[in-house]
Design a protein around this motif. Structure first.
Motif, PDB file in Angstrom:
ATOM      1  N   VAL A  56       0.882  -1.205  -0.155  1.00  0.00           N
ATOM      2  CA  VAL A  56       0.095   0.059   0.046  1.00  0.00           C
ATOM      3  C   VAL A  56       0.939   1.183   0.007  1.00  0.00           C
ATOM      4  CG1 VAL A  56      -1.807   1.184   1.492  1.00  0.00           C
ATOM      5  CG2 VAL A  56      -1.734  -1.193   1.383  1.00  0.00           C
ATOM      6  N   TYR A  57       0.658   2.106  -1.148  1.00  0.00           N
ATOM      7  CA  TYR A  57       1.522   3.181  -1.232  1.00  0.00           C
ATOM      8  C   TYR A  57       0.410   4.398  -1.125  1.00  0.00           C
ATOM      9  CZ  TYR A  57       5.269   6.099  -3.448  1.00  0.00           C
ATOM     10  OH  TYR A  57       5.961   7.131  -4.026  1.00  0.00           O
ATOM     11  N   LEU A  58       0.072   5.026  -0.088  1.00  0.00           N
ATOM     12  CA  LEU A  58      -0.800   6.054   0.044  1.00  0.00           C
ATOM     13  C   LEU A  58      -0.592   6.976   0.909  1.00  0.00           C
ATOM     14  CD1 LEU A  58      -3.955   3.612  -0.022  1.00  0.00           C
ATOM     15  CD2 LEU A  58      -3.192   5.058  -1.812  1.00  0.00           C
ATOM     16  N   GLU A  59      -1.105   8.109   0.797  1.00  0.00           N
ATOM     17  CA  GLU A  59      -1.307   9.104   1.936  1.00  0.00           C
ATOM     18  C   GLU A  59      -2.165   8.671   2.906  1.00  0.00           C
ATOM     19  OE1 GLU A  59      -1.792  13.150   0.115  1.00  0.00           O
ATOM     20  OE2 GLU A  59       0.184  13.358   0.601  1.00  0.00           O
ATOM     21  N   CYS A  61      -5.327   8.237   4.765  1.00  0.00           N
ATOM     22  CA  CYS A  61      -6.833   8.404   4.249  1.00  0.00           C
ATOM     23  C   CYS A  61      -7.376   7.076   5.038  1.00  0.00           C
ATOM     24  CB  CYS A  61      -6.918   8.155   2.863  1.00  0.00           C
ATOM     25  SG  CYS A  61      -6.204   6.554   2.129  1.00  0.00           S
ATOM     26  N   VAL A  62      -8.749   7.348   5.012  1.00  0.00           N
ATOM     27  CA  VAL A  62      -9.402   6.175   5.690  1.00  0.00           C
ATOM     28  C   VAL A  62      -9.299   4.812   5.048  1.00  0.00           C
ATOM     29  CG1 VAL A  62     -11.902   5.568   6.573  1.00  0.00           C
ATOM     30  CG2 VAL A  62     -11.339   7.847   6.675  1.00  0.00           C
ATOM     31  N   GLU A  63      -9.381   4.763   3.696  1.00  0.00           N
ATOM     32  CA  GLU A  63      -9.231   3.649   2.784  1.00  0.00           C
ATOM     33  C   GLU A  63      -7.867   2.850   3.493  1.00  0.00           C
ATOM     34  OE1 GLU A  63     -12.065   6.267   0.842  1.00  0.00           O
ATOM     35  OE2 GLU A  63      -9.709   6.658   1.450  1.00  0.00           O
ATOM     36  N   MET A  64      -7.044   3.631   3.919  1.00  0.00           N
ATOM     37  CA  MET A  64      -5.719   2.895   4.182  1.00  0.00           C
ATOM     38  C   MET A  64      -5.879   2.057   5.330  1.00  0.00           C
ATOM     39  SD  MET A  64      -1.848   4.263   4.405  1.00  0.00           S
ATOM     40  CE  MET A  64      -0.626   3.386   4.923  1.00  0.00           C
ATOM     41  N   ILE A  65      -6.934   2.592   6.319  1.00  0.00           N
ATOM     42  CA  ILE A  65      -7.297   1.944   7.501  1.00  0.00           C
ATOM     43  C   ILE A  65      -8.154   0.426   7.077  1.00  0.00           C
ATOM     44  CG2 ILE A  65      -8.620   2.122   9.698  1.00  0.00           C
ATOM     45  CD1 ILE A  65      -7.748   5.097   9.951  1.00  0.00           C
ATOM     46  N   ILE A  77      -1.003 -10.471   4.597  1.00  0.00           N
ATOM     47  CA  ILE A  77      -0.047  -9.533   5.233  1.00  0.00           C
ATOM     48  C   ILE A  77       0.158  -8.049   4.497  1.00  0.00           C
ATOM     49  CG2 ILE A  77       2.532  -9.490   5.792  1.00  0.00           C
ATOM     50  CD1 ILE A  77       2.878 -12.405   5.374  1.00  0.00           C
ATOM     51  N   PHE A  78      -0.282  -7.146   5.576  1.00  0.00           N
ATOM     52  CA  PHE A  78      -0.091  -5.755   4.942  1.00  0.00           C
ATOM     53  C   PHE A  78       1.314  -5.098   4.874  1.00  0.00           C
ATOM     54  CE2 PHE A  78      -0.836  -1.097   6.181  1.00  0.00           C
ATOM     55  CZ  PHE A  78      -1.725  -0.604   5.375  1.00  0.00           C
ATOM     56  N   ILE A  79       1.560  -4.270   3.841  1.00  0.00           N
ATOM     57  CA  ILE A  79       2.884  -4.033   3.605  1.00  0.00           C
ATOM     58  C   ILE A  79       2.711  -2.390   3.410  1.00  0.00           C
ATOM     59  CG2 ILE A  79       5.106  -4.029   2.355  1.00  0.00           C
ATOM     60  CD1 ILE A  79       4.261  -7.035   1.860  1.00  0.00           C
ATOM     61  N   PRO A  80       2.903  -1.364   4.278  1.00  0.00           N
ATOM     62  CA  PRO A  80       2.741   0.045   4.158  1.00  0.00           C
ATOM     63  C   PRO A  80       4.288   0.282   3.290  1.00  0.00           C
ATOM     64  CG  PRO A  80       3.250  -0.457   6.259  1.00  0.00           C
ATOM     65  CD  PRO A  80       3.215  -1.794   5.793  1.00  0.00           C
ATOM     66  N   ILE A  81       4.006   1.056   2.114  1.00  0.00           N
ATOM     67  CA  ILE A  81       5.363   1.755   1.834  1.00  0.00           C
ATOM     68  C   ILE A  81       5.238   3.059   1.989  1.00  0.00           C
ATOM     69  CG2 ILE A  81       6.831   2.127  -0.633  1.00  0.00           C
ATOM     70  CD1 ILE A  81       5.568  -0.615  -1.483  1.00  0.00           C
ATOM     71  N   ASN A  82       6.528   3.571   2.453  1.00  0.00           N
ATOM     72  CA  ASN A  82       6.929   5.164   2.699  1.00  0.00           C
ATOM     73  C   ASN A  82       6.451   5.771   1.524  1.00  0.00           C
ATOM     74  OD1 ASN A  82       7.995   7.703   2.971  1.00  0.00           O
ATOM     75  ND2 ASN A  82       9.536   6.978   4.579  1.00  0.00           N
ATOM     76  N   LEU A 101      -1.057  -7.932  -4.779  1.00  0.00           N
ATOM     77  CA  LEU A 101      -1.616  -6.691  -5.041  1.00  0.00           C
ATOM     78  C   LEU A 101      -0.866  -5.533  -4.721  1.00  0.00           C
ATOM     79  CD1 LEU A 101      -4.590  -6.096  -6.227  1.00  0.00           C
ATOM     80  CD2 LEU A 101      -5.520  -5.959  -3.967  1.00  0.00           C
ATOM     81  N   VAL A 102      -0.856  -4.395  -5.379  1.00  0.00           N
ATOM     82  CA  VAL A 102      -0.435  -3.006  -4.994  1.00  0.00           C
ATOM     83  C   VAL A 102      -1.629  -1.771  -5.193  1.00  0.00           C
ATOM     84  CG1 VAL A 102       1.523  -1.493  -5.294  1.00  0.00           C
ATOM     85  CG2 VAL A 102       1.833  -3.906  -5.900  1.00  0.00           C
ATOM     86  N   ILE A 103      -1.631  -1.134  -4.138  1.00  0.00           N
ATOM     87  CA  ILE A 103      -2.683   0.012  -3.948  1.00  0.00           C
ATOM     88  C   ILE A 103      -1.811   1.134  -3.924  1.00  0.00           C
ATOM     89  CG2 ILE A 103      -4.602   0.989  -2.891  1.00  0.00           C
ATOM     90  CD1 ILE A 103      -4.895  -1.845  -3.767  1.00  0.00           C
ATOM     91  N   SER A 104      -2.040   2.270  -4.805  1.00  0.00           N
ATOM     92  CA  SER A 104      -1.419   3.436  -4.884  1.00  0.00           C
ATOM     93  C   SER A 104      -2.235   4.662  -5.290  1.00  0.00           C
ATOM     94  CB  SER A 104      -0.211   3.302  -5.768  1.00  0.00           C
ATOM     95  OG  SER A 104      -0.717   3.237  -7.320  1.00  0.00           O
ATOM     96  N   ASP A 105      -1.932   5.697  -4.762  1.00  0.00           N
ATOM     97  CA  ASP A 105      -2.673   6.920  -5.022  1.00  0.00           C
ATOM     98  C   ASP A 105      -1.798   7.587  -6.337  1.00  0.00           C
ATOM     99  OD1 ASP A 105      -4.251   9.127  -5.168  1.00  0.00           O
ATOM    100  OD2 ASP A 105      -3.722   9.823  -3.486  1.00  0.00           O
TER     101      ASP A 105
END
Length: 480
Positions: A56-59, A61-65, A77-82, A101-105
């Motif tokens: 997850v590559y996001l600022e 936001c509620v969606e990140m939660i 397994i949740f992987i937050p990326i700076n 899967l990769v999620i990005s803004d």
């Protein structure tokens, strides 16, 4: 027990209570539960199973939660990326973690395929709000969080459900966080400071949280005044910025605040003293790491001693060890070792690095520290920050703390630079204001320190390079 079992205290037990404010919208705990159920159904539709990874590559936001909770509900397994990471750093994490899967803004650095946030929101809305969490236990990996990688390629710390659970329960208990608190969170959710501390404390306690996209010092006064929080987690740079607020505003904020917490980088004694004078609060400084979450904390009730990090949290063992493998004595400096349910399960696909990081069940932090006769622990800097000049050991933090007490110096970092005969020599990089007097600083250092500790140069810079959480990146100073 897994995380969702614990979070259900709020997701289901407080379903009608306002949980979060974000961008002028409010959501109840029931709303968050339903949203994360929809997200969990979305992950299942993408054929993700227990043990699979999502990046997850996001600022903020509620969606990140939603994604974090959905991952916990599905065993993914949740992987937050700076979000400050560029192509090289992002490429390394994706190659190492092999996410399904990769999620990005927006576009992801490196051109990797990802689902854009706007598309994700549109897709998730069509899924049912009912979901039965997948059976997992405390040892199931919940997140893979990559270290900052200041000394090489970053490693993924495997954080289990139990790591998050023990961390959250400790902080809610020791810092007396309750559902009556109003929590202002401006830290980035891609870092454990916000993810493992902030989100855990919020969901376990059932307090109301206002989530900000980021900390903006120009807006800080208004955010505090309008939301009137009782609880705030920050890093030293935030507290330095808050000291710029007008005295009358600082006084008013201090009246409705209950607790200011600081971590992720060392807080100078001077900043703590100045903050107490202006806001009327002793900042509670604590110590944690990506690999261990929270280890040590100053007490909520009792002396919050400036310059120290306090005592080990419940269930956590701390010892300070000398290079020869024997315990350090009182006020004798050594490396801080940690053991407890908070310590990660190891490094992802790094068996040797995992083995090398542990001794007799204790994690070697790489941080140097001392213990006082009454048990307060004080950090003395990173083991790797040690400067050896002509055979003498120099610990940068000692010099940095002193310089920060001097007029005109706002921020400082001391590093060692190569020297032909002495091996290394200390140099100070300084961010200063109009009160800075170079000649005075040189003279006061000569009067205070042994000759080998005196910085051989005082270099003025506009800013110090930092990570997103405010930790100074000293390796970049050598390139400046």
């Amino acid at each position: 027990m897994n995380l969702i079992n614990l979070f259900d205290l709020s997701l289901k037990g407080r379903k009608d209570k306002v949980a979060i404010e974000f961008n002028s919208k409010t959501f109840t705990f029931g709303d968050i539960d339903c949203r994360s159920n929809q997200m969990a159904n979305f992950l299942v539709s993408k054929e993700l199973e227990v043990g699979d990874r999502i990046c997850v590559y996001l600022e903020n936001c509620v969606e990140m939660i939603d994604l974090f909770l959905a991952a916990a509900k599905t065993g993914v397994i949740f992987i937050p990326i700076n979000i400050l990471y560029k192509e090289r750093e992002v490429s390394h994490i994706i190659a190492d973690a092999e996410p399904k899967l990769v999620i990005s803004d927006g576009e992801l650095p490196g051109g990797f395929d990802s689902i854009k946030l706007t598309d994700l929101i549109a897709q998730v809305s069509s899924f049912t709000t009912d979901f039965v969490p997948v059976l997992t236990n405390g040892d199931t990996p919940a997140a893979l969080v990559y270290t900052s990688g200041t000394t090489g390629l970053s490693k993924g710390a495997i954080l289990t459900h139990n790591n998050f659970i023990s961390n959250g329960i400790n902080l809610v208990t020791c810092w007396k966080i309750t559902e009556e608190d109003r929590f202002l969170l401006s830290l980035p959710l891609f870092h454990v400071h916000a993810l493992a501390n902030g989100i855990n404390c919020w969901l376990i306690s059932g307090c109301t949280m206002k989530l900000l996209t980021r900390f903006e010092h120009q807006k800080a006064e208004n955010e505090f005044m309008t939301f009137q929080p009782s609880l705030f987690f920050g890093v030293p740079t935030m507290y330095i910025r808050l000291l710029d607020l007008p005295s009358d505003s600082a006084y008013k904020i201090g009246q409705f605040m209950r607790l200011f917490v600081c971590g992720s980088a060392p807080l100078s004694s001077q900043t703590m003293t100045d903050f107490k004078e202006k806001f009327g609060h002793d900042i509670l400084e604590r110590y944690g790491m990506t690999e261990t979450l929270m280890n040590i904390s100053n007490p909520y009730i009792g002396e919050r001693r400036p310059g120290t990090i306090g005592f080990a949290l419940p269930g956590i063992s701390v010892k300070i060890m000398l290079p020869d493998g024997t315990p350090a004595g009182i006020d004798e400096e050594g490396e801080v070792y940690i053991k407890g349910p908070n310590v990660c399960a190891g490094y992802w696909k790094r068996e040797q690095a995992t083995i090398d990081s542990f001794v007799d069940g204790y994690f070697k932090t790489g941080d140097m520290g001392i213990s006082s006769v009454d048990g307060y622990i004080t950090l003395k800097g990173r083991k790797s920050d040690l400067i050896i000049s002509g055979g003498f050991n120099i610990y940068p933090r000692e010099i940095e703390e002193f310089l920060l007490e001097q007029p005109g110096i706002v921020e400082v970092a001391v590093i060692g630079i190569p020297h032909e005969t002495r091996g290394e020599m200390p140099v100070a990089y300084i961010v200063a204001n109009e009160n800075y007097d170079a000649k005075y600083i040189e003279e006061i250092c000569k009067k205070t320190f042994a000759s080998f500790k005196i910085p051989r140069d005082f270099i003025l810079v506009d800013h110090l390079p930092r990570t997103a959480l405010g930790k100074i990146q000293k390796h970049l100073l050598l390139k400046s």
